[in-house]
Scaffold this motif. Structure first.
Motif, PDB file in Angstrom:
ATOM      1  N   SER A 179       2.824  11.476  -0.003  1.00  0.00           N
ATOM      2  CA  SER A 179       2.497  12.218   1.203  1.00  0.00           C
ATOM      3  C   SER A 179       3.390  13.449   1.210  1.00  0.00           C
ATOM      4  O   SER A 179       4.218  13.629   0.327  1.00  0.00           O
ATOM      5  N   GLN A 180       3.260  14.287   2.229  1.00  0.00           N
ATOM      6  CA  GLN A 180       4.239  15.371   2.353  1.00  0.00           C
ATOM      7  C   GLN A 180       5.603  14.748   2.621  1.00  0.00           C
ATOM      8  O   GLN A 180       5.700  13.610   3.083  1.00  0.00           O
ATOM      9  N   GLY A 181       6.652  15.502   2.324  1.00  0.00           N
ATOM     10  CA  GLY A 181       7.994  14.947   2.510  1.00  0.00           C
ATOM     11  C   GLY A 181       8.314  14.767   3.983  1.00  0.00           C
ATOM     12  O   GLY A 181       7.821  15.516   4.820  1.00  0.00           O
TER      13      GLY A 181
ATOM     14  N   VAL B 260      11.916  13.529   0.223  1.00  0.00           N
ATOM     15  CA  VAL B 260      11.470  12.142   0.172  1.00  0.00           C
ATOM     16  C   VAL B 260      10.152  12.010   0.922  1.00  0.00           C
ATOM     17  O   VAL B 260      10.012  12.514   2.031  1.00  0.00           O
ATOM     18  N   GLY B 261       9.182  11.368   0.292  1.00  0.00           N
ATOM     19  CA  GLY B 261       7.885  11.191   0.930  1.00  0.00           C
ATOM     20  C   GLY B 261       7.419   9.760   0.826  1.00  0.00           C
ATOM     21  O   GLY B 261       8.099   8.904   0.245  1.00  0.00           O
ATOM     22  N   VAL B 262       6.245   9.488   1.379  1.00  0.00           N
ATOM     23  CA  VAL B 262       5.668   8.152   1.282  1.00  0.00           C
ATOM     24  C   VAL B 262       4.939   8.051  -0.057  1.00  0.00           C
ATOM     25  O   VAL B 262       4.067   8.864  -0.353  1.00  0.00           O
ATOM     26  N   GLY B 263       5.297   7.082  -0.868  1.00  0.00           N
ATOM     27  CA  GLY B 263       4.620   6.882  -2.142  1.00  0.00           C
ATOM     28  C   GLY B 263       3.338   6.091  -1.937  1.00  0.00           C
ATOM     29  O   GLY B 263       3.339   5.065  -1.255  1.00  0.00           O
ATOM     30  N   LEU B 264       2.261   6.577  -2.520  1.00  0.00           N
ATOM     31  CA  LEU B 264       0.954   5.925  -2.329  1.00  0.00           C
ATOM     32  C   LEU B 264       0.215   5.866  -3.659  1.00  0.00           C
ATOM     33  O   LEU B 264       0.537   6.600  -4.591  1.00  0.00           O
ATOM     34  N   ARG B 265      -0.780   4.991  -3.718  1.00  0.00           N
ATOM     35  CA  ARG B 265      -1.590   4.922  -4.931  1.00  0.00           C
ATOM     36  C   ARG B 265      -2.477   6.150  -5.043  1.00  0.00           C
ATOM     37  O   ARG B 265      -2.949   6.676  -4.037  1.00  0.00           O
ATOM     38  N   GLN B 266      -2.714   6.587  -6.276  1.00  0.00           N
ATOM     39  CA  GLN B 266      -3.663   7.673  -6.464  1.00  0.00           C
ATOM     40  C   GLN B 266      -5.060   7.153  -6.161  1.00  0.00           C
ATOM     41  O   GLN B 266      -5.412   6.047  -6.552  1.00  0.00           O
ATOM     42  N   GLU B 267      -5.834   8.015  -5.510  1.00  0.00           N
ATOM     43  CA  GLU B 267      -7.186   7.639  -5.116  1.00  0.00           C
ATOM     44  C   GLU B 267      -7.987   7.209  -6.338  1.00  0.00           C
ATOM     45  O   GLU B 267      -8.810   6.301  -6.280  1.00  0.00           O
ATOM     46  N   ALA B 268      -7.689   7.862  -7.469  1.00  0.00           N
ATOM     47  CA  ALA B 268      -8.509   7.644  -8.657  1.00  0.00           C
ATOM     48  C   ALA B 268      -8.158   6.355  -9.387  1.00  0.00           C
ATOM     49  O   ALA B 268      -8.906   5.911 -10.251  1.00  0.00           O
ATOM     50  N   GLN B 269      -7.030   5.732  -9.024  1.00  0.00           N
ATOM     51  CA  GLN B 269      -6.596   4.589  -9.818  1.00  0.00           C
ATOM     52  C   GLN B 269      -7.617   3.463  -9.821  1.00  0.00           C
ATOM     53  O   GLN B 269      -7.879   2.854 -10.848  1.00  0.00           O
ATOM     54  N   PHE B 270      -8.196   3.203  -8.665  1.00  0.00           N
ATOM     55  CA  PHE B 270      -9.223   2.170  -8.617  1.00  0.00           C
ATOM     56  C   PHE B 270     -10.606   2.792  -8.443  1.00  0.00           C
ATOM     57  O   PHE B 270     -11.534   2.165  -7.971  1.00  0.00           O
ATOM     58  N   GLY B 271     -10.726   4.094  -8.789  1.00  0.00           N
ATOM     59  CA  GLY B 271     -12.013   4.792  -8.688  1.00  0.00           C
ATOM     60  C   GLY B 271     -12.216   5.351  -7.299  1.00  0.00           C
ATOM     61  O   GLY B 271     -12.208   4.606  -6.321  1.00  0.00           O
ATOM     62  N   SER B 272     -12.400   6.692  -7.213  1.00  0.00           N
ATOM     63  CA  SER B 272     -12.486   7.336  -5.900  1.00  0.00           C
ATOM     64  C   SER B 272     -13.675   6.839  -5.090  1.00  0.00           C
ATOM     65  O   SER B 272     -13.702   6.963  -3.871  1.00  0.00           O
ATOM     66  N   SER B 273     -14.667   6.293  -5.770  1.00  0.00           N
ATOM     67  CA  SER B 273     -15.871   5.918  -5.023  1.00  0.00           C
ATOM     68  C   SER B 273     -15.869   4.441  -4.621  1.00  0.00           C
ATOM     69  O   SER B 273     -16.708   4.007  -3.849  1.00  0.00           O
ATOM     70  N   THR B 274     -14.905   3.683  -5.126  1.00  0.00           N
ATOM     71  CA  THR B 274     -14.874   2.270  -4.757  1.00  0.00           C
ATOM     72  C   THR B 274     -14.231   2.109  -3.378  1.00  0.00           C
ATOM     73  O   THR B 274     -13.570   3.030  -2.881  1.00  0.00           O
TER      74      THR B 274
ATOM     75  N   ASP C  89       0.796  -1.230   0.000  1.00  0.00           N
ATOM     76  CA  ASP C  89       0.000   0.000   0.000  1.00  0.00           C
ATOM     77  C   ASP C  89       0.825   1.275   0.000  1.00  0.00           C
ATOM     78  O   ASP C  89       0.313   2.349  -0.313  1.00  0.00           O
ATOM     79  N   ALA C  90       2.080   1.187   0.407  1.00  0.00           N
ATOM     80  CA  ALA C  90       2.879   2.402   0.514  1.00  0.00           C
ATOM     81  C   ALA C  90       4.348   2.097   0.270  1.00  0.00           C
ATOM     82  O   ALA C  90       4.799   0.964   0.460  1.00  0.00           O
ATOM     83  N   ILE C  91       5.075   3.122  -0.187  1.00  0.00           N
ATOM     84  CA  ILE C  91       6.515   2.978  -0.412  1.00  0.00           C
ATOM     85  C   ILE C  91       7.260   3.921   0.528  1.00  0.00           C
ATOM     86  O   ILE C  91       6.944   5.111   0.595  1.00  0.00           O
ATOM     87  N   MET C  92       8.193   3.396   1.283  1.00  0.00           N
ATOM     88  CA  MET C  92       9.109   4.263   2.025  1.00  0.00           C
ATOM     89  C   MET C  92      10.501   3.752   1.719  1.00  0.00           C
ATOM     90  O   MET C  92      11.003   2.840   2.370  1.00  0.00           O
ATOM     91  N   ALA C  93      11.103   4.281   0.681  1.00  0.00           N
ATOM     92  CA  ALA C  93      12.360   3.707   0.199  1.00  0.00           C
ATOM     93  C   ALA C  93      13.288   4.788  -0.333  1.00  0.00           C
ATOM     94  O   ALA C  93      13.891   4.637  -1.388  1.00  0.00           O
ATOM     95  N   GLY C  94      13.380   5.885   0.380  1.00  0.00           N
ATOM     96  CA  GLY C  94      14.228   6.978  -0.084  1.00  0.00           C
ATOM     97  C   GLY C  94      13.765   7.521  -1.419  1.00  0.00           C
ATOM     98  O   GLY C  94      14.564   7.981  -2.225  1.00  0.00           O
ATOM     99  N   MET C  95      12.442   7.450  -1.656  1.00  0.00           N
ATOM    100  CA  MET C  95      11.932   7.845  -2.967  1.00  0.00           C
ATOM    101  C   MET C  95      11.569   9.325  -2.974  1.00  0.00           C
ATOM    102  O   MET C  95      10.702   9.769  -2.223  1.00  0.00           O
ATOM    103  N   SER C  96      12.258  10.089  -3.831  1.00  0.00           N
ATOM    104  CA  SER C  96      12.014  11.524  -3.898  1.00  0.00           C
ATOM    105  C   SER C  96      10.703  11.826  -4.598  1.00  0.00           C
ATOM    106  O   SER C  96      10.274  11.090  -5.489  1.00  0.00           O
ATOM    107  N   ILE C  97      10.105  12.913  -4.179  1.00  0.00           N
ATOM    108  CA  ILE C  97       8.834  13.345  -4.773  1.00  0.00           C
ATOM    109  C   ILE C  97       9.144  14.093  -6.060  1.00  0.00           C
ATOM    110  O   ILE C  97       9.729  15.177  -6.030  1.00  0.00           O
TER     111      ILE C  97
END
Lengths: 285, 220, 230
Positions: free
Chosen positions: A105-107, A231-245, A86-94
């Motif tokens: 997320s915020q850095g 560097v922030g937490v990488g997350l899926r976009q809400e819209a990827q699987f539909g914001s209402s699902t 569900d999330a990435i915390m791997a030194g990944m820059s925004i």
């Protein structure tokens, strides 16, 4: 024909059985485990590092149960999108490029990038300003670098901001070699297969300290522009699987939860504390 | 997507170069070890046997990593003339691939040598053909023809094996595919395109070997 | 050498468990491969053109594409495909496939393609007379398959199945993308962390050789067992 149908159905039933470990409220956070001091693995096989400890703190603040999983860097974003975690915390820059496919997320911490060479290299005496912020323009320094790097072989980890920068044309056409992990970049730098490497400055200082190899930082430190905004937490976009699902809603909620938790950890000094422990200086943001 | 196609085609050339060079070197190495293996010297026989055992019994990825990352660690080697070759990822890959395919090729040729109908050799002897000529003119051509089907499999295995070159920074077909994914984040589409290119080359190898096989068939 | 000891500071125990993992994945993959062979061998020897095409498509594609690509495809596409199927059955949640299953399955698909070829070859080398004899004896189709054809197929297949086992065992070195900690991934981690690739990759090679050596011993015993009376 009926037999074939039965067979196909039973295959699916089988698949279902073995995969029936269905979604619970556990949050799965992926890290690479090969980018010290951000994240790495200890000799007893455990994930350690700044982000591993920070992830546990954040999960505590969010009130979620978490598991931290290992994922190779080159599949990090695709596997997030395919819900392997569900999330990435791997030194990944925004960066803007990554924001096209995932959200951040915020850095929580910021790093500067730097070039590194082995002692005795002709680049060791490279004279530039101390720090370059690409968002503010740094034509002169980039020009100096273009001349210095011409004909040199530069090593970077694949799919990083560092690779993007080298291939952006900002420092002309350089001979780029890409590696699966930063460890391998370091090994080849020390072996002399590459003339110079580009990565987070802390990745080199950490390597120099632990291996005792004469690796030295040269040139300016880089930030801004292709180097992203911390560097922030990488997350899926809400819209990827539909914001209402249900899935979309959960992804959206997770972003809010992480932002809140990072706020809290910043205010109570937890991020600074961990940063000083692992980096030796306060890299929090 | 479409813009990445020329890049993939360019990388296909790198892949083809890697395969063909390793196969060519591998044939020489394989023949050499097959001859040792079928020869009379016990020590050389054993040496040849263990060479093929070790290289066939371990994954090629391990072999490649030992040669690329492992050998680079030895200070002495880095200051010797060998470093000129070992410094280059390209030659490290070629060396690993050659040693690997050499082991398989030597097995294929050995079993071909061993299954040659004794009658041909006896016929040659009774015609008074000298020993080394019997080897070059009778044994070797027959062995080659007999090994063709097995060797075509080996060629395809090597084609697939070269995809490991990307793990030592070479931008072959798999390497470029992975690179494109790291910027587009579309793994499935890119892998399907790359996979199709591999499949097409496999098909070409198959057709080519079938042609050669037909050419070398016994006149009936 | 102290890097290879067991315990907290050495990598010995980690590598030991990684070796067991390699073995477990390889065996599971082999069994999954047999399962695939069970489906695709009949298709390949079928006289129906469509079924035949499906069978050939499977073996040609899987054996013609680098293992690495098949594994990546399965890793990235696998859970999406499973979720898609689940959706058809009315389940809309998230389904997680664990790393072991992903790894074993992707290797299993590859192993299955080779096994299919072996079984097809074995079936085709059974003499026509055997089929006719069982017909003349009035054996029912099922019975003749299980009592006459299958035992012979197994006997003919075993030497080549040994090769498939070797391929499968070595292919497990490629599944590190799934995050499963087998020999190769563990050595990679250890090599990175200790900066001693020569030691760890050489040791990995030794571990693979040990696995090959002992599994071949077992398989050769099996072979002599099945060759009795021939």
């Amino acid at each position: 024909m009926i037999r074939i149908k039965k067979l196909i159905l039973s295959i699916f039933a089988f698949l279902f059985l073995i995969t029936s470990n269905t979604y619970a409220d556990k949050v799965r956070i992926a890290t690479e485990g090969a980018y010290p001091p951000w994240n790495s693995k200890s000799a007893d096989g455990k994930l350690i590092g700044f982000e591993v400890e920070l992830a546990n703190v954040l999960c505590g603040y969010m009130g979620h149960e978490c598991t931290i999983v290992e994922q190779d860097w080159d599949g990090m974003i695709p596997a997030l999108r395919m819900r392997k975690y569900d999330a990435i915390m791997a030194g990944m820059s925004i960066t803007d490029e990554r924001k096209k496919v995932i959200t951040f997320s915020q850095g929580y911490a910021d790093e500067v990038a730097s070039l590194a060479v082995m002692k005795g290299s002709s680049l060791e005496s490279l004279k530039t300003v101390e720090a370059v912020n690409l968002s503010k323009g740094a034509k002169k320094t980039l020009k100096t670098l273009t001349t210095a790097l011409a004909g040199k072989t530069v090593g970077v980890q694949v799919g990083t901001i560092h690779q993007n920068f080298l291939e952006s044309g900002d420092v002309g056409k350089v001979n780029v070699r890409t590696y699966k992990t930063q460890d391998e970049v370091n090994l080849d730098l020390a072996a002399g297969r590459i003339d110079v490497a580009l990565a987070a400055a802390v990745a080199f200082t950490d390597y120099a300290e632990k291996s005792g190899k004469p690796v030295v930082l040269v040139g300016p430190t880089f930030s801004g522009g292709a180097f992203g905004n911390g560097v922030g937490v990488g997350l899926r976009q809400e819209a990827q699987f539909g914001s209402s699902t249900a899935m979309g809603k959960r992804d959206g909620q997770l972003l809010k939860d992480f932002n809140k938790a990072i706020n809290k950890a910043r205010k109570d000094g937890k991020i600074s504390e961990l940063a000083i422990k692992w980096f030796g200086f306060d890299a929090s943001m | 997507m479409i813009s990445s196609f020329p890049k993939l085609l360019n990388a296909t050339l790198v892949t083809l170069k890697l395969v063909s060079l390793s196969l060519i070197f591998g044939i020489f190495l394989g023949t050499f070890f097959a001859i040792l293996r079928t020869g009379k010297n016990k020590f050389l026989k054993n040496f040849s046997y263990y060479y093929s055992y070790v290289f066939r019994g371990t994954p090629m990825l391990v072999q490649l990593f030992i040669i690329y990352f492992g050998l680079a660690q030895i200070e002495y080697l880095r200051s010797s003339f060998l470093w000129i070759i070992l410094k280059e990822p390209y030659w490290c890959a070629i060396i690993a691939f050659t040693l690997n395919t050499g082991a398989y090729t030597s097995e294929i040729l050995r079993s071909a040598f061993e299954t040659i109908d004794k009658g041909y050799i006896e016929a040659g002897q009774s015609l008074g053909i000298p020993k080394n000529k019997i080897f070059y003119k009778i044994k070797f051509p027959i062995a080659i023809r007999q090994s063709l089907p097995a060797y075509s499999n080996e060629m395809i295995l090597m084609l697939k094996g070269t995809s490991l070159a990307s793990t030592v920074t070479l931008m072959d077909l798999t390497g470029v595919a992975k690179f494109i994914i790291s910027t587009t984040f579309k793994p499935i589409e890119i892998f399907i395109v790359a996979g199709s290119i591999y499949l097409f080359i496999t098909f070409l190898i198959h057709t080519f070997v079938k042609l050669v096989e037909r050419k070398l068939e016994y006149p009936k | 050498m102290e890097l290879l000891v067991f315990g907290k500071n050495g990598w010995g125990d980690e590598l030991f468990f990684a070796t067991l993992m390699t073995l477990a994945v390889a065996i599971t993959a082999m069994l999954i491969g047999f399962f695939f062979a069970l489906i695709f061998t009949p298709l390949k020897i079928s006289k129906n053109k469509i079924l035949n095409f499906i069978g050939n498509f499977y073996t040609t594609v899987i054996r013609g594409v680098p293992e690495l690509l098949v594994i990546y495809l399965f890793f990235f596409g696998g859970s999406t495909a499973v979720m898609f199927v689940a959706k058809i059955f009315g389940y809309e949640g998230y389904i997680e496939i664990n790393a072991f299953i992903t790894g074993a399955f992707s290797i299993g698909i590859i192993s299955g393609a080779y096994s299919t070829e072996v079984f097809r070859g074995a079936y085709q080398s059974i003499k026509r007379g055997q089929f006719e004899a069982s017909k003349v004896l009035g054996l029912k189709k099922n019975l003749s398959f299980f009592k006459v054809i299958l035992p012979q197929m197994l006997r003919l297949a075993i030497p080549n199945i040994t090769n498939v086992w070797q391929i499968t065992l070595k292919d497990t070195a490629l599944i590190s993308v799934t995050g499963l900690v087998e020999i190769m991934r563990q050595s990679h981690i250890a090599a990175g962390s200790t900066r001693d690739p020569l030691l760890f990759y050489s040791f990995a090679a030794v571990l693979y050789l040990i696995l090959t050596f002992f599994s071949m011993k077992v398989l050769n015993k099996l072979e002599t067992h099945y060759q009795r009376g021939h």
